[in-house]
Design a protein around this motif. Structure first.
Motif, PDB file in Angstrom:
ATOM      1  N   ARG A   1       0.862  -1.184   0.000  1.00 22.56           N
ATOM      2  CA  ARG A   1       0.000   0.000   0.000  1.00 22.56           C
ATOM      3  C   ARG A   1       0.896   1.232   0.000  1.00 22.56           C
ATOM      4  N   CYS A   2       0.596   2.175  -0.842  1.00 23.44           N
ATOM      5  CA  CYS A   2       1.320   3.453  -0.923  1.00 23.44           C
ATOM      6  C   CYS A   2       2.795   3.275  -1.297  1.00 23.44           C
ATOM      7  N   ASN A   3       3.092   2.269  -2.124  1.00 22.09           N
ATOM      8  CA  ASN A   3       4.486   2.078  -2.557  1.00 22.09           C
ATOM      9  C   ASN A   3       4.737   2.677  -3.943  1.00 22.09           C
ATOM     10  N   GLY A   4       3.732   3.351  -4.489  1.00 16.85           N
ATOM     11  CA  GLY A   4       3.875   3.976  -5.800  1.00 16.85           C
ATOM     12  C   GLY A   4       3.503   3.073  -6.962  1.00 16.85           C
TER      13      GLY A   4
ATOM     14  N   ASP B   1      -6.304  -1.365  -9.879  1.00 15.74           N
ATOM     15  CA  ASP B   1      -7.237  -0.260 -10.089  1.00 15.74           C
ATOM     16  C   ASP B   1      -6.782   0.996  -9.342  1.00 15.74           C
ATOM     17  N   CYS B   2      -5.553   0.992  -8.866  1.00 16.12           N
ATOM     18  CA  CYS B   2      -4.935   2.104  -8.119  1.00 16.12           C
ATOM     19  C   CYS B   2      -5.549   2.340  -6.744  1.00 16.12           C
ATOM     20  N   SER B   3      -6.424   1.458  -6.266  1.00 16.58           N
ATOM     21  CA  SER B   3      -7.020   1.686  -4.945  1.00 16.58           C
ATOM     22  C   SER B   3      -5.991   1.560  -3.819  1.00 16.58           C
ATOM     23  N   ASP B   4      -4.875   0.868  -4.060  1.00 25.51           N
ATOM     24  CA  ASP B   4      -3.819   0.775  -3.039  1.00 25.51           C
ATOM     25  C   ASP B   4      -2.923   2.007  -3.033  1.00 25.51           C
TER      26      ASP B   4
ATOM     27  N   CYS C   1       0.194   5.100 -10.608  1.00 26.39           N
ATOM     28  CA  CYS C   1      -1.144   5.657 -10.424  1.00 26.39           C
ATOM     29  C   CYS C   1      -1.166   7.176 -10.489  1.00 26.39           C
ATOM     30  N   SER C   2      -0.585   7.853  -9.529  1.00 27.97           N
ATOM     31  CA  SER C   2      -0.598   9.318  -9.553  1.00 27.97           C
ATOM     32  C   SER C   2       0.802   9.908  -9.397  1.00 27.97           C
ATOM     33  N   CYS C   3       1.792   9.076  -9.342  1.00 31.66           N
ATOM     34  CA  CYS C   3       3.179   9.514  -9.224  1.00 31.66           C
ATOM     35  C   CYS C   3       4.048   8.565 -10.050  1.00 31.66           C
TER      36      CYS C   3
END
Length: 160
Positions: free
Chosen positions: A98-101, A107-110, A136-138
């Motif tokens: 989770r939140c590792n980029g 689906d990018c939910s993590d 996902c966003s980065c």
């Protein structure tokens, strides 16, 4: 002599009663060297990253990270702190993913700030709407100005 026997019998009874009491479950939550959620081995020193648990490789000296009671019915047999459930209820990833980029859920939910509570991109990342679904966003800053479009508006090639 009778008093000594009574004391000995009482001590044995107390010892037996204590041995039969259910043991409190061992808290195995720890923070692994990469500052992510981990699993604490029996030695109470080794902290195995969550995604190394139940990977068919023993990382704890006694193999407790691969035991049947822990790995028998994934993800349900895992302690809750080791699991992150994606927005699709049938999908899950290990908590350290989770939140590792990376788009581990698909689906990018993590990686979303709402569901996964991820912080904004860190120093090693560039914030944009990636073209490649791997991110996902980065995107990692190492991909900036590499001649390949990773962001929809080409910001990774012109601004990053």
């Amino acid at each position: 002599c009778a008093v000594a026997l009574l004391v000995l019998a009482a001590a044995l009874a107390v010892g037996l009663a204590l041995a039969l009491l259910p043991r409190a479950p061992v808290n195995r939550f720890c923070t692994s060297p990469n500052n992510k959620t981990g699993f604490l081995c029996d030695d109470r020193v080794t902290c195995v990253p969550a995604s190394w648990v139940c990977d068919r490789v023993s990382n704890c000296r006694n193999g407790e990270d691969e035991q049947e009671q822990l790995c028998g019915d994934l993800p349900h047999s895992l302690p809750g702190y080791l699991v992150f459930y994606c927005s699709n209820p049938r999908s899950w990833v290990y908590a350290d993913q989770r939140c590792n980029g990376m788009n581990d859920c698909g689906d990018c939910s993590d990686e979303s700030r709402s569901l996964a509570a991820c912080p904004p991109c860190g120093q090693e990342w560039w914030s944009c709407s990636p073209v490649h679904y791997e991110f996902c966003s980065c995107i990692p800053r190492r991909l900036c100005r590499d001649g390949i479009q990773h962001c929809l508006g080409w910001s990774d090639e012109f601004l990053c």
